[in-house]
Write an enzyme that holds these catalytic residues in place. Structure first.
Site, PDB file in Angstrom:
ATOM      1  N   LYS A  62      38.309  40.905  60.964  1.00 33.18           N
ATOM      2  CA  LYS A  62      38.790  41.808  62.001  1.00 33.18           C
ATOM      3  C   LYS A  62      39.328  43.075  61.334  1.00 33.18           C
ATOM      4  O   LYS A  62      39.871  43.029  60.230  1.00 33.18           O
ATOM      5  CB  LYS A  62      39.860  41.126  62.832  1.00 33.18           C
ATOM      6  CG  LYS A  62      39.275  40.008  63.678  1.00 33.18           C
ATOM      7  CD  LYS A  62      40.330  39.326  64.508  1.00 33.18           C
ATOM      8  CE  LYS A  62      39.688  38.451  65.539  1.00 33.18           C
ATOM      9  NZ  LYS A  62      39.529  37.091  65.241  1.00 33.18           N
ATOM     10  N   HIS A  87      43.492  40.992  66.027  1.00 29.54           N
ATOM     11  CA  HIS A  87      43.526  42.365  65.543  1.00 29.54           C
ATOM     12  C   HIS A  87      44.964  42.854  65.386  1.00 29.54           C
ATOM     13  O   HIS A  87      45.260  43.645  64.492  1.00 29.54           O
ATOM     14  CB  HIS A  87      42.742  43.283  66.489  1.00 29.54           C
ATOM     15  CG  HIS A  87      41.273  43.033  66.434  1.00 29.54           C
ATOM     16  ND1 HIS A  87      40.640  42.123  67.257  1.00 29.54           N
ATOM     17  CD2 HIS A  87      40.314  43.558  65.639  1.00 29.54           C
ATOM     18  CE1 HIS A  87      39.355  42.100  66.974  1.00 29.54           C
ATOM     19  NE2 HIS A  87      39.123  42.959  65.997  1.00 29.54           N
ATOM     20  N   SER A 129      37.813  44.743  69.933  1.00 21.52           N
ATOM     21  CA  SER A 129      39.091  44.041  69.967  1.00 21.52           C
ATOM     22  C   SER A 129      39.502  43.864  71.422  1.00 21.52           C
ATOM     23  O   SER A 129      39.491  44.823  72.188  1.00 21.52           O
ATOM     24  CB  SER A 129      40.158  44.864  69.236  1.00 21.52           C
ATOM     25  OG  SER A 129      41.456  44.431  69.572  1.00 21.52           O
ATOM     26  N   GLY A 131      42.545  43.113  72.302  1.00 25.07           N
ATOM     27  CA  GLY A 131      43.890  43.656  72.412  1.00 25.07           C
ATOM     28  C   GLY A 131      43.970  45.164  72.378  1.00 25.07           C
ATOM     29  O   GLY A 131      44.792  45.771  73.063  1.00 25.07           O
TER      30      GLY A 131
END
Length: 162
Positions: A62, A87, A129, A131
């Site tokens: 990541k 992440h 990602s 998030g």
């Protein structure tokens, strides 16, 4: 390079923590704009800027793309971390370094994955990602290509995959 599949993708706690990080950074940026002087900028007078804008771990991991200002100049940073479950873990480990070096107006532009294969001198940037959203992988590859350690690597990107 085969991607690890045992890492969690996301969960409610991760989403809340990513939101908390974004809110913290927005609050710090707002304070810096209104105060024009913060503990970060005042403590940075004796600190040098970072030597590199790229920190990539070997394998498929990541990553986050971060933008920050130092002395009114914007820089972008590409950071990946082996073993990061989310992440936000990558971001959390790098944000204090930026703050310690006097960077302000720090923003996480998004994330994805980076596959680094040093034996084949290849780097591939892809994915997203949950998030932080999808990073601009073209920007990330530009940052990587500008790092002399990777100037001879074949660097590619794609919006496909996770």
């Amino acid at each position: 390079m085969k991607e690890e599949t045992n890492n969690p993708t996301t969960n409610a706690f991760d989403q809340a923590e990513a939101k908390r990080i974004k809110e913290y950074l927005a609050e710090q940026s707002s304070k810096q704009q209104t105060e024009k002087s913060t503990t970060y900028s005042s403590s940075s007078s004796s600190k040098d800027s970072l030597d590199t804008c790229v920190s990539i771990d070997e394998g498929a991991n990541k990553y986050v793309l971060i933008s920050a200002f130092r002395k009114e100049e914007q820089q972008k940073f590409v950071v990946s971390q082996r073993g990061a479950h989310y992440h936000r873990n990558v971001a959390e480990s790098f944000l204090p370094t930026l703050e310690e070096h006097g960077y302000t107006n720090i923003q996480i532009q998004g994330g994805g994955r980076i596959s680094l294969n040093s034996n084949e001198t290849k780097i591939h940037v892809f994915g997203h990602s949950y998030g932080f959203g999808q990073a601009n992988h073209e920007d990330a590859t530009e940052v990587i290509r500008n790092d002399t350690r990777y100037s001879h690597y074949h660097v590619t990107w794609s919006n496909d995959g996770y």
